[in-house]
Design a protein around this motif. Structure first.
Motif, PDB file in Angstrom:
ATOM      1  N   LEU A 286      -2.464  17.826 -43.078  1.00 45.15           N
ATOM      2  CA  LEU A 286      -1.276  16.980 -42.961  1.00 45.15           C
ATOM      3  C   LEU A 286      -1.581  15.612 -43.546  1.00 45.15           C
ATOM      4  N   ILE A 287      -0.740  15.174 -44.506  1.00 49.03           N
ATOM      5  CA  ILE A 287      -0.861  13.874 -45.155  1.00 49.03           C
ATOM      6  C   ILE A 287       0.459  13.134 -44.966  1.00 49.03           C
ATOM      7  N   PHE A 288       0.375  11.871 -44.556  1.00 47.58           N
ATOM      8  CA  PHE A 288       1.571  11.044 -44.405  1.00 47.58           C
ATOM      9  C   PHE A 288       1.816  10.283 -45.708  1.00 47.58           C
ATOM     10  N   LEU A 289       2.982  10.500 -46.296  1.00 49.31           N
ATOM     11  CA  LEU A 289       3.322   9.845 -47.554  1.00 49.31           C
ATOM     12  C   LEU A 289       3.934   8.469 -47.347  1.00 49.31           C
ATOM     13  N   GLU A 290       4.376   8.167 -46.133  1.00 51.68           N
ATOM     14  CA  GLU A 290       4.917   6.848 -45.831  1.00 51.68           C
ATOM     15  C   GLU A 290       3.869   6.016 -45.110  1.00 51.68           C
ATOM     16  N   GLY A 294       5.475  -0.218 -38.694  1.00 51.66           N
ATOM     17  CA  GLY A 294       5.047  -1.567 -38.343  1.00 51.66           C
ATOM     18  C   GLY A 294       4.271  -2.267 -39.427  1.00 51.66           C
ATOM     19  N   ILE A 295       3.769  -1.520 -40.418  1.00 50.63           N
ATOM     20  CA  ILE A 295       3.033  -2.129 -41.526  1.00 50.63           C
ATOM     21  C   ILE A 295       4.034  -2.506 -42.614  1.00 50.63           C
ATOM     22  N   GLN A 296       4.122  -3.786 -42.909  1.00 46.65           N
ATOM     23  CA  GLN A 296       5.062  -4.276 -43.907  1.00 46.65           C
ATOM     24  C   GLN A 296       4.459  -4.091 -45.287  1.00 46.65           C
ATOM     25  N   GLY A 297       5.201  -3.458 -46.158  1.00 49.48           N
ATOM     26  CA  GLY A 297       4.707  -3.198 -47.494  1.00 49.48           C
ATOM     27  C   GLY A 297       5.538  -2.126 -48.157  1.00 49.48           C
ATOM     28  N   PRO A 298       5.015  -1.522 -49.214  1.00 51.16           N
ATOM     29  CA  PRO A 298       5.760  -0.460 -49.909  1.00 51.16           C
ATOM     30  C   PRO A 298       5.952   0.751 -49.017  1.00 51.16           C
ATOM     31  N   ARG A 299       7.000   1.505 -49.300  1.00 48.34           N
ATOM     32  CA  ARG A 299       7.308   2.667 -48.478  1.00 48.34           C
ATOM     33  C   ARG A 299       6.281   3.777 -48.683  1.00 48.34           C
ATOM     34  N   ILE A 450       8.136  14.544 -53.379  1.00 49.98           N
ATOM     35  CA  ILE A 450       8.034  15.188 -52.067  1.00 49.98           C
ATOM     36  C   ILE A 450       8.679  14.331 -50.995  1.00 49.98           C
ATOM     37  N   LEU A 451       8.495  13.010 -51.060  1.00 56.12           N
ATOM     38  CA  LEU A 451       9.124  12.145 -50.064  1.00 56.12           C
ATOM     39  C   LEU A 451      10.643  12.230 -50.164  1.00 56.12           C
TER      40      LEU A 451
END
Length: 801
Positions: A286-290, A294-299, A450-451
């Motif tokens: 399992l890999i999270f693409l987002e 709470g972390i401000q930055g690119p999606r 994929i996102l």
């Protein structure tokens, strides 16, 4: 609700508004909801099919009509029937017995296989860069390899996994009403797993709970232990040690060092070897693409792209013949969150803080009855090898946002260049640095593809529909009787656009349940006629409603872009406050609509649009125009003497029209614009169109208004400054403007960051090196007040007040 109101004593009607509101919230809002049957008997679409353009063979396989009728299951509903035993004692111990019966495949020799792999042995023997050779140095490097490997992973411990599954099952039943999973989607994943290829699940990231919820769901469905690629920034060392024993993976910090660093080379070699061993063993990953919440930055997550790059490289070099990629999404009524004093985005979550967060979540559920529903979405798996071979042929030339829009904003040019926008906010870090530039581009576009598929397959939850109605349609309040009708209308509109909904049941119960979840941001007032008035509370709570409403935006994004583009086209012709009939007189040519839509598409961030790389901007413009016609906002205007647009019987079908390659995004696409020169449209005069048009325009208003206020702030901000410093300046300005004008939905730090990065790409702001680090400067092109006003006017033309 009617019976609830009739049962109230008359004395409650003479109480204060606070007393009325407390009594209205206190009863009737704690109920068990079903989320299996279709909502109101309407058609429920089956979502999650893979891209037919990029992966046509995968689109045909792993799917048949019968899986659409399999329905849903509640993953956390474990009963006596889910175990091999029966009896009254089994009914009381079914959670524990169920956890004991789950199969956990052994993988004890995995660390030894990684150390004995060709990559690691080349480093130990000195045949690879960063190697040690013979002697004492080799032993030191071997210890370093073992240390790095211990940081990356650990063999899962079966007893700990079973104990954790039992505790997690009890916790999830206390926290959620249900966790729904479509059996047809699960069947597609099972069939993909039976092919003998490794499964790579790539997911959105709405909550830190996703990392333990998704492994539990797949573990309960017989897919074994899911290895999860965690972000080391979000976990303390003690929590990382626990998660590694439960199947977690962590990228070592040395892997982010430069390419010529010996420590970085060694760390990346061990990471590659660990990934190759994992893929060969057949364990799902399992890999999270987002980025983590709470972390401000690119999606798009740089860490997620780094892990995906490892998978792509392993398939390219032939470690495994192929891999099956599965887009995944988790949607919540309300995202479970911890109080601010328990967890901060900048501070890693430790065991003690995690325990406090769990206790706080249970307390909030038991005390307020705010148990939410969850939907887990597994889209159709597709072949990585097939995607790689098909997608490379669709790559064309691209230009920056500064080259595309800046001349048009400043009035130096009126023609939009016939090319795609190049906008990449996610930095290339970690193992992705060692790939060739062409492979880096492949990984970035694959992750965006994929996102986009994960977001498209996500169900729309009831809180998103309610927040959208209260924020963009009934800002000043609405009667409950009218709210019931609008809730049903918006649900039906989402279903008609191919998006599923994550709820079902009786309409009145659903609205009551949703209002109870949003009770912090919504006020209920009793009126003399016996109805209820639902009013969103003014203040910062509107920002939270705006974030919830953003979950509904993908369903209406094409129409919202089209409505704002039409608003921009009419801005110079008809006063914004003019009557709808006056705006309907104006003829809108198809070429003008294409141009205006394209300008807005270039202005909006890629992280919002999430256009699939296989789809050109001009194809998207045609899709937007088609959506406006289908929903009835635009009607074709037949000019005298011309052939009707619907008459295709006498048209000559040339070879270029009959045979046009769908993946060819060259100059041949411009033929459609030449043929559409004589096509015109008008705004429909149906009674429902004005309100629907305003509703669509308002869906994009938080982002566009934040951009407009950022343009206004250019002459007030203190520049030069660091990016974080200027972001804080702009955010404070958005908050001050929200207090003055009541536009709290724009006072979001993520919108401030999007505005600054868009202005940087547009050439409004320039990043220059300095001894203290990179600093933002105002570019010479926008140093004058006149050009700043041109930028502000360019943005305001798309905003409908």
């Amino acid at each position: 609700m009617d019976t609830m109101l009739e049962a109230r004593p008359q004395t409650h009607q003479r109480s204060s508004h606070n007393g009325q509101e407390a009594s209205l919230w206190s009863s009737g809002f704690r109920m068990k909801l079903e989320a299996v049957t279709p909502f109101l008997g309407k058609y429920r679409p089956f979502v999650g099919r893979c891209c037919q353009t990029c992966t046509p063979k995968s689109w045909e396989s792993l799917f048949h009509r019968s899986i659409m009728d399999l329905g849903f299951c509640n993953v956390i509903l474990v009963k006596e029937e889910n175990t091999r035993f029966r009896g009254w004692l089994v009914r009381r111990l079914c959670y524990f017995l169920w956890s004991l019966e789950q199969h956990i495949p052994p993988c004890r020799d995995a660390p030894q296989k990684i150390v004995e792999s060709t990559r690691v042995q080349d480093v130990l023997s000195g045949r690879a860069p960063g190697g040690a050779g013979e002697g004492q140095m080799s032993n030191l490097v071997k210890k370093e390899v073992q240390r790095i490997l211990g940081h990356i992973q650990a063999p899962p411990r079966p007893f700990l996994l079973r104990l954790f599954s039992w505790a997690l099952l009890r916790f999830l039943n206390c926290l959620f009403l249900n966790v729904q999973l479509h059996k047809g989607q699960m069947k597609m994943v099972h069939e993909a797993a039976q092919a003998g290829l490794p499964l790579i699940l790539l997911s959105t990231h709405k909550s830190l709970l996703d990392g333990i919820l998704l492994p539990f769901v797949l573990f309960s469905q017989g897919l074994g232990v899911l290895r999860v690629a965690w972000d080391p920034r979000t976990c303390s060392p003690a929590l990382r040690a626990l998660l590694r024993n439960l199947g977690g993976l962590f990228l070592p910090s040395e892997a982010n060092q430069s390419l010529d660093s010996s420590e970085g080379v060694l760390a990346r070699t061990v990471v590659h070897a660990a990934m190759e061993q994992l893929l060969v063993s057949g364990q799902p990953l399992l890999i999270f693409l987002e980025e983590a919440p709470g972390i401000q930055g690119p999606r798009l997550s740089a860490l997620g792209q780094a892990w995906l790059g490892l998978v792509v490289q392993a398939v390219q070099v032939g470690i495994v013949p192929d891999a099956m990629l599965v887009p995944v999404a988790v949607t919540y009524d309300l995202v479970p969150d911890a109080p601010r004093d328990v967890h901060h985005a900048s501070a890693p979550l430790g065991l003690w803080r995690a325990a406090l967060a769990i206790l706080w979540s249970l307390r909030s559920c038991w005390g307020c009855g705010r148990r939410v529903c969850v939907r887990v979405h597994l889209a159709q798996p597709f072949s990585l090898q097939e995607y790689t071979s098909n997608t490379r042929s669709c790559w064309g030339s691209r230009q920056t946002l500064e080259q595309l829009l800046q001349p048009i904003v400043l009035g130096q040019c009126t023609v939009v260049p016939d090319t795609e926008k190049e906008q990449e906010w996610t930095p290339v870090t970690g193992p992705l640095l060692s790939l060739k530039e062409e492979d880096q581009l492949l990984v970035r576009r694959l992750s965006r593809h994929i996102l986009s598929a994960s977001v498209a397959s996500s169900a729309v939850m009831s809180t998103a529909i309610m927040a959208t109605l209260l924020l963009f349609k009934h800002r000043k309040g609405v009667f409950l009787s009218q709210l019931l009708g609008d809730f049903s209308w918006l649900t039906e509109e989402a279903l008609l656009r191919g998006f599923d909904v994550g709820f079902s049941g009786q309409l009145r119960c659903l609205v009551q349940h949703t209002l109870s979840l949003l009770r912090v941001h919504v006020a209920l007032l009793r009126i003399h006629q016996g109805d209820l008035l639902v009013v969103p509370r003014p203040g910062p709570g509107l920002t939270h409603l705006a974030r919830l409403s953003a979950e509904l935006l993908p369903a209406f994004l094409s129409e919202a872009v089209g409505a704002c583009a039409v608003r921009g086209l009419l801005a110079g012709r008809v006063p914004p406050e003019g009557p709808w009939e006056l705006q309907g007189i104006e003829l809108l040519s198809q070429n003008e609509l294409y141009r205006q839509i394209l300008l807005l598409v270039h202005l909006l961030p890629q992280d919002l649009l999430l256009l699939q790389p296989c789809q050109s901007s001009y194809c998207y413009c045609q899709e937007v125009l088609d959506r406006l016609i289908q929903c009835g906002l635009l009607v074709a205007e037949e000019t005298p003497g011309c052939q009707p647009a619907c008459d295709i019987g006498r048209q000559r079908l040339s070879s270029k029209l009959l045979w046009k390659t769908s993946g060819d995004f060259t100059d041949s696409d411009s033929d459609d614009f030449m043929e559409a020169e004589g096509r015109y449209f008008r705004l429909s005069q149906q009674s429902r169109c004005p309100d629907f048009f305003l509703f669509l325009c308002r869906l994009l208003s938080p982002l566009l208004k934040a951009f407009a206020q950022a343009a206004t702030f250019l002459h007030q901000g203190q520049l030069p400054d660091t990016e974080s410093g200027y972001t804080e300046q702009l955010f404070q300005f958005l908050q001050a403007t929200a207090q003055e004008e009541g536009i709290f939905e724009c006072a979001d730090p993520n919108l401030a960051i999007s505005a600054i990065w868009t202005f940087r790409d547009l050439g409004v702001l320039q990043q220059m090196p300095s001894p203290e680090g990179p600093r933002l400067h105002l570019s010479s092109a926008f140093a004058s007040r006149d050009n700043q006003e041109k930028l502000e006017q360019f943005i305001w033309q798309f905003i409908c007040s």
